[in-house]
Scaffold this motif. Structure first.
Motif, PDB file in Angstrom:
ATOM      1  N   ARG A  54       0.825  -1.211   0.000  1.00 22.21           N
ATOM      2  CA  ARG A  54       0.000   0.000   0.000  1.00 22.21           C
ATOM      3  C   ARG A  54       0.859   1.261   0.000  1.00 22.21           C
ATOM      4  NH1 ARG A  54      -4.516   1.970   3.814  1.00 22.21           N
ATOM      5  NH2 ARG A  54      -4.900   4.037   2.954  1.00 22.21           N
ATOM      6  N   VAL A  55       1.912   1.301   0.803  1.00 25.56           N
ATOM      7  CA  VAL A  55       2.730   2.509   0.862  1.00 25.56           C
ATOM      8  C   VAL A  55       3.455   2.727  -0.460  1.00 25.56           C
ATOM      9  CG1 VAL A  55       4.777   1.363   1.858  1.00 25.56           C
ATOM     10  CG2 VAL A  55       4.375   3.796   2.268  1.00 25.56           C
ATOM     11  N   GLN A  56       3.907   1.649  -1.099  1.00 29.22           N
ATOM     12  CA  GLN A  56       4.565   1.778  -2.400  1.00 29.22           C
ATOM     13  C   GLN A  56       3.601   2.318  -3.448  1.00 29.22           C
ATOM     14  OE1 GLN A  56       5.856  -2.243  -2.844  1.00 29.22           O
ATOM     15  NE2 GLN A  56       7.588  -2.034  -1.461  1.00 29.22           N
ATOM     16  N   LEU A  57       2.369   1.794  -3.426  1.00 28.60           N
ATOM     17  CA  LEU A  57       1.372   2.237  -4.391  1.00 28.60           C
ATOM     18  C   LEU A  57       1.034   3.712  -4.188  1.00 28.60           C
ATOM     19  CD1 LEU A  57      -0.418   1.122  -6.690  1.00 28.60           C
ATOM     20  CD2 LEU A  57      -2.216   0.783  -4.989  1.00 28.60           C
ATOM     21  N   GLU A  58       0.926   4.134  -2.933  1.00 29.13           N
ATOM     22  CA  GLU A  58       0.620   5.545  -2.647  1.00 29.13           C
ATOM     23  C   GLU A  58       1.709   6.458  -3.211  1.00 29.13           C
ATOM     24  OE1 GLU A  58      -1.928   6.999  -1.119  1.00 29.13           O
ATOM     25  OE2 GLU A  58      -3.039   5.327  -0.255  1.00 29.13           O
ATOM     26  N   ILE A  59       2.964   6.045  -3.065  1.00 24.98           N
ATOM     27  CA  ILE A  59       4.076   6.845  -3.584  1.00 24.98           C
ATOM     28  C   ILE A  59       4.010   6.938  -5.108  1.00 24.98           C
ATOM     29  CG2 ILE A  59       6.590   6.870  -3.888  1.00 24.98           C
ATOM     30  CD1 ILE A  59       6.687   5.532  -1.045  1.00 24.98           C
ATOM     31  N   ILE A  60       3.826   5.809  -5.748  1.00 15.16           N
ATOM     32  CA  ILE A  60       3.797   5.764  -7.211  1.00 15.16           C
ATOM     33  C   ILE A  60       2.633   6.572  -7.756  1.00 15.16           C
ATOM     34  CG2 ILE A  60       3.387   4.209  -9.168  1.00 15.16           C
ATOM     35  CD1 ILE A  60       4.980   2.077  -7.488  1.00 15.16           C
ATOM     36  N   GLN A  61       1.464   6.416  -7.167  1.00 11.67           N
ATOM     37  CA  GLN A  61       0.281   7.123  -7.667  1.00 11.67           C
ATOM     38  C   GLN A  61       0.421   8.635  -7.524  1.00 11.67           C
ATOM     39  OE1 GLN A  61      -2.899   5.167  -5.492  1.00 11.67           O
ATOM     40  NE2 GLN A  61      -3.290   3.764  -7.175  1.00 11.67           N
ATOM     41  N   ARG A  62       1.042   9.104  -6.460  1.00  8.48           N
ATOM     42  CA  ARG A  62       1.219  10.549  -6.282  1.00  8.48           C
ATOM     43  C   ARG A  62       2.168  11.133  -7.327  1.00  8.48           C
ATOM     44  NH1 ARG A  62      -0.705   9.193  -1.416  1.00  8.48           N
ATOM     45  NH2 ARG A  62      -1.539  10.816  -0.024  1.00  8.48           N
ATOM     46  N   ILE A  63       3.257  10.416  -7.604  1.00  9.26           N
ATOM     47  CA  ILE A  63       4.222  10.926  -8.575  1.00  9.26           C
ATOM     48  C   ILE A  63       3.635  10.924  -9.982  1.00  9.26           C
ATOM     49  CG2 ILE A  63       6.472  10.447  -9.635  1.00  9.26           C
ATOM     50  CD1 ILE A  63       7.412   9.447  -6.913  1.00  9.26           C
ATOM     51  N   CYS A  64       2.705  10.017 -10.251  1.00 13.23           N
ATOM     52  CA  CYS A  64       2.101   9.943 -11.591  1.00 13.23           C
ATOM     53  C   CYS A  64       1.126  11.084 -11.879  1.00 13.23           C
ATOM     54  CB  CYS A  64       1.354   8.620 -11.747  1.00 13.23           C
ATOM     55  SG  CYS A  64       2.443   7.231 -12.059  1.00 13.23           S
ATOM     56  N   LEU A  65       0.617  11.681 -10.840  1.00 12.57           N
ATOM     57  CA  LEU A  65      -0.351  12.760 -11.048  1.00 12.57           C
ATOM     58  C   LEU A  65       0.320  13.963 -11.714  1.00 12.57           C
ATOM     59  CD1 LEU A  65      -2.204  12.647  -7.598  1.00 12.57           C
ATOM     60  CD2 LEU A  65      -3.180  12.052  -9.826  1.00 12.57           C
ATOM     61  N   PRO A  66      -0.410  14.763 -12.515  1.00 11.85           N
ATOM     62  CA  PRO A  66      -1.828  14.587 -12.875  1.00 11.85           C
ATOM     63  C   PRO A  66      -2.018  13.790 -14.175  1.00 11.85           C
ATOM     64  CG  PRO A  66      -1.061  16.720 -13.604  1.00 11.85           C
ATOM     65  CD  PRO A  66       0.122  16.059 -12.961  1.00 11.85           C
ATOM     66  N   ARG A  67      -0.920  13.447 -14.833  1.00  8.30           N
ATOM     67  CA  ARG A  67      -1.037  12.813 -16.151  1.00  8.30           C
ATOM     68  C   ARG A  67      -1.506  11.359 -16.033  1.00  8.30           C
ATOM     69  NH1 ARG A  67       3.663  15.556 -15.709  1.00  8.30           N
ATOM     70  NH2 ARG A  67       4.051  17.323 -17.115  1.00  8.30           N
ATOM     71  N   ASN A  68      -1.077  10.690 -14.967  1.00 11.57           N
ATOM     72  CA  ASN A  68      -1.400   9.267 -14.760  1.00 11.57           C
ATOM     73  C   ASN A  68      -0.907   8.380 -15.906  1.00 11.57           C
ATOM     74  OD1 ASN A  68      -2.617   9.554 -12.233  1.00 11.57           O
ATOM     75  ND2 ASN A  68      -4.588  10.115 -13.160  1.00 11.57           N
ATOM     76  N   ASN A  69       0.284   8.717 -16.405  1.00 12.83           N
ATOM     77  CA  ASN A  69       0.908   7.852 -17.416  1.00 12.83           C
ATOM     78  C   ASN A  69       1.603   6.698 -16.689  1.00 12.83           C
ATOM     79  OD1 ASN A  69       0.057   9.513 -19.498  1.00 12.83           O
ATOM     80  ND2 ASN A  69       1.920  10.769 -19.435  1.00 12.83           N
ATOM     81  N   LEU A  70       0.782   5.806 -16.200  1.00 15.36           N
ATOM     82  CA  LEU A  70       1.254   4.716 -15.351  1.00 15.36           C
ATOM     83  C   LEU A  70       0.935   3.386 -16.013  1.00 15.36           C
ATOM     84  CD1 LEU A  70       2.263   3.473 -12.659  1.00 15.36           C
ATOM     85  CD2 LEU A  70      -0.073   3.730 -11.793  1.00 15.36           C
ATOM     86  N   LEU A  71       1.979   2.596 -16.264  1.00 14.20           N
ATOM     87  CA  LEU A  71       1.787   1.255 -16.809  1.00 14.20           C
ATOM     88  C   LEU A  71       2.286   0.254 -15.774  1.00 14.20           C
ATOM     89  CD1 LEU A  71       1.978  -0.099 -20.288  1.00 14.20           C
ATOM     90  CD2 LEU A  71       3.545  -1.169 -18.673  1.00 14.20           C
ATOM     91  N   MET A  72       1.384  -0.601 -15.296  1.00 12.56           N
ATOM     92  CA  MET A  72       1.727  -1.601 -14.297  1.00 12.56           C
ATOM     93  C   MET A  72       1.625  -2.987 -14.920  1.00 12.56           C
ATOM     94  SD  MET A  72      -0.138  -0.044 -10.880  1.00 12.56           S
ATOM     95  CE  MET A  72       0.952  -0.913  -9.740  1.00 12.56           C
ATOM     96  N   VAL A  73       2.711  -3.731 -14.839  1.00 11.57           N
ATOM     97  CA  VAL A  73       2.747  -5.091 -15.377  1.00 11.57           C
ATOM     98  C   VAL A  73       2.726  -6.061 -14.196  1.00 11.57           C
ATOM     99  CG1 VAL A  73       3.989  -6.734 -16.814  1.00 11.57           C
ATOM    100  CG2 VAL A  73       4.074  -4.292 -17.345  1.00 11.57           C
ATOM    101  N   ALA A  74       1.759  -6.961 -14.199  1.00 10.62           N
ATOM    102  CA  ALA A  74       1.569  -7.796 -13.012  1.00 10.62           C
ATOM    103  C   ALA A  74       0.920  -9.114 -13.382  1.00 10.62           C
ATOM    104  CB  ALA A  74       0.680  -7.055 -12.006  1.00 10.62           C
ATOM    105  N   ASP A  75       1.010 -10.032 -12.440  1.00  6.82           N
ATOM    106  CA  ASP A  75       0.184 -11.238 -12.466  1.00  6.82           C
ATOM    107  C   ASP A  75      -0.361 -11.398 -11.055  1.00  6.82           C
ATOM    108  OD1 ASP A  75      -1.076 -13.630 -12.740  1.00  6.82           O
ATOM    109  OD2 ASP A  75       0.707 -14.820 -13.182  1.00  6.82           O
ATOM    110  N   ASP A  76      -1.629 -11.091 -10.880  1.00  6.98           N
ATOM    111  CA  ASP A  76      -2.217 -11.185  -9.541  1.00  6.98           C
ATOM    112  C   ASP A  76      -2.120 -12.603  -8.996  1.00  6.98           C
ATOM    113  OD1 ASP A  76      -4.103 -11.384 -11.793  1.00  6.98           O
ATOM    114  OD2 ASP A  76      -5.561 -11.980 -10.282  1.00  6.98           O
TER     115      ASP A  76
END
Length: 620
Positions: free
Chosen positions: A220-242
């Protein structure tokens, strides 16, 4: 290089949020690097692009491969989340004219020694076995999950005595000396982003494109950091396998991925479902197993390579039979390529390493933590053996007598200490006025017979005497009962010791062999061999021609904690155990062997339910 349609979608994605769901062996690293090259070709500056991952080796591999295939372009940022955050913290400290030191890299401080000192100051005693590791485990979880200790206790049912008191002292010590630890990096970075809008704005202007690799490991803390830095453009690409989210104990959760659309309603979700790693049978069976989880994205993994060998399932009666099987069959697999023997518990490595070394089979022991050699059961057994060989050894006797159903009064030991030190301890006890009754005569006679048998036996039989007749086995069972466990690491340590002792002729030779094994495992961590021994956690992201998953027993895999909390609202432990099993299965390219047994330390156990799920005979 030709790319599939989903891969091309990822490579060409430029603006806005995107979640890429990649099954094992989907070629995500190649796709991530190709996308970086595409962004650079479109005019985006290298300094604007950051690819974040969660291990230093992954970050180094990404940068190495980028330089190899796209070396003509400027290199963007490839970094672990912790290194990324540490740079932010240091830049902030320099702005304020301060200095921040990382305690893990300090020459002046060791965080374990520091915490041990705090225990002695606060509680008037040194920390008990495992207390320091438990503290840092819980402390790290709270910081990564951004939850309070009271919430943690309520959600997990776990608690540590005196945690809040110790934690307050630990945090105060660091704060007064401008020290941070590994998990503080994340919390401190989030605090900076929340309190220093100028720094946040500078980071947002600098990093206009963020890629997150292995995003299922995000806390959660990592996600909060990443999401804040991405603002306001939100050019965020996350590659995952849940389906490969296996770090819940660090605060990671697949739920963040499952709610991605709620956070970013306009997000694109792309599924890369072609598995280029494993044969069709491995892909089909592992996919069927993971469908037992409910909290997941539906994916249809498809094998692209050929191969028809079936998954082999072996169920053996005990550890010796399991090691016999592995020793016989592993050479056949290694003749066809590289291989790995994977397990849930690191203790599985020790007896296995002993057997392989005696057979002359080289191996790499990846990530051995050495806890076997400091385990309380091993220390107790060595004390018992030492006393058997030296009946005047009062120090050893004082450490173990109450674990052997002796029920001796402490006053007896005080009297014994003042008697002739060259007289055997049991003889001294015999001479005391307080032991002249049938109760104590029986206890002392039993100990005398037991220790005599130990002295006269080969090491294997001596260990079985300790477990089955001397009383130590009763002590282990009572410890398990008090902790509401039917199987714990102590059982595994004892059976491993008995296995190691099998061919050894004398008790001194057993101690010598344990010393050799410890050195062998430390050295083998640095070796490059065709065969790797590792926990499944340690093998994540890797692949091998042949994979053996061993020690597949209920209450170990899945764990007894997951089974106890199964069905409880908010507990996802059982699904995480299934994901861990899935990760183990999908490390295999060509051959997969599953090995269970029906006995641990002389007691019957059930075969892991995952064996039956793999066979299609049991619903989750």
């Amino acid at each position: 290089m030709e790319f599939t349609r989903p891969q091309q979608e990822v490579i060409s994605h430029k603006e806005g949020p995107c979640l890429v769901l990649a099954v094992p062996g989907a070629g995500k690293t190649t796709v991530l690097l190709e996308r970086v090259d595409r962004l650079l070709a479109s005019g985006i500056q290298a300094r604007e692009i950051a690819t974040i991952t969660f291990s230093r080796l992954q970050a180094m591999d990404l940068e190495r491969r980028f330089q190899k295939f796209y070396g003509g372009r400027p290199s963007p940022t490839f970094s672990t989340i912790h290194a990324f955050c540490y740079r932010i913290i240091q830049a902030f400290a320099q702005m304020k004219g301060a200095r921040i030191d990382l305690i893990e890299g300090s020459e002046n401080w060791n965080k374990y020694d520091l915490l041990a000192s705090i225990y002695r100051t606060c509680l008037g005693r040194p920390p008990r076995e495992g207390e320091l590791d438990d503290f840092f485990r819980v402390d790290g979880y709270l910081k990564n999950a951004l939850v309070s200790y009271s919430t943690f206790k309520k959600e997990t049912g776990d608690s540590l005595p005196h945690f809040l008191k110790i934690s307050a002292q630990y945090e105060a010590f660091k704060r007064e000396r401008n020290l941070i630890d590994f998990d503080d990096m994340l919390v401190r970075t989030l605090e900076i982003l929340e309190r220093e809008p100028e720094i946040l704005k500078a980071l947002q202007d600098r990093f206009t494109y963020l890629q997150v690799d292995e995003a299922q490991d995000t806390s959660r803390v990592q996600l909060e950091i990443i999401q804040r830095i991405c603002l306001p453009r939100n050019n965020l690409l996350m590659v995952a396998d849940d389906d490969q989210s296996i770090y819940g104990f660090r605060g990671a959760s697949p739920l963040y991925l499952l709610h991605f659309k709620e956070t970013y309603p306009q997000a694109k979700i792309i599924k890369m479902e072609d598995n280029y790693r494993s044969t069709p049978n491995i892909v089909a069976v592992s996919s069927r197993l993971i469908q037992g989880n409910k909290n997941r994205y539906v994916k249809e993994a498809q094998a692209t390579r050929e191969g028809e060998e079936k998954i082999r399932v072996y169920i053996k009666s005990n550890l010796e039979k399991e090691l016999d099987l592995i020793g016989k069959k592993i050479k056949e697999d290694l003749a066809l390529g590289d291989g790995a023997i994977l397990f849930r518990n690191n203790i599985s490595m020790v007896a296995l390493a002993d057997r392989l070394a005696r057979m002359g089979i080289g191996f790499r022991a990846k990530g051995n933590d050495g806890r076997f050699f400091t385990h309380p059961v091993l220390r107790d057994v060595l004390d018992i053996l030492h006393f058997a060989m030296d009946p005047t050894d009062l120090d050893s006797f004082q450490r173990i007598y109450f674990k052997l159903n002796a029920y001796l009064k402490k006053d007896f030991l005080l009297q014994v200490r003042s008697m002739d030190p060259m007289t055997p301890i049991l003889d001294r006890l015999d001479a005391l006025d307080g032991t002249q009754n049938p109760f104590y005569r029986d206890k002392l006679d039993r100990l005398r017979v037991g220790f005599r048998r130990i002295r006269q036996s080969r090491p294997k039989e001596a260990l079985e005497e300790i477990r089955d007749h001397l009383g130590y086995g009763d002590y282990m069972r009572e410890s398990n009962r008090m902790r509401m466990r039917t199987l714990n690491t102590g059982d595994r340590v004892m059976e491993s010791l008995i296995s190691i002792a099998g061919p050894i002729p004398s008790l001194p030779d057993l101690e010598k062999r344990l010393f050799q094994l410890r050195a062998l495992l430390q050295e083998a961590d640095r070796k490059q061999e065709k065969l790797t021994l590792s926990t499944i956690h340690g093998a994540k992201g890797l692949e091998y021609d042949s994979v053996w998953l061993i020690d597949l027993m209920q209450n170990e895999f899945p764990s007894i904690t997951a089974l106890a909390l199964r069905g409880r609202v908010g507990s996802g432990l059982m699904e995480e155990e299934r994901r861990l099993f899935y990760v183990g299965m999908t490390r295999a390219r060509h051959r997969l062997r599953l090995v269970a047994r029906r006995e641990v330390n002389g007691r019957k156990v059930e075969v892991s339910q995952f064996i039956e799920e793999v066979r299609g005979r049991r619903s989750p």
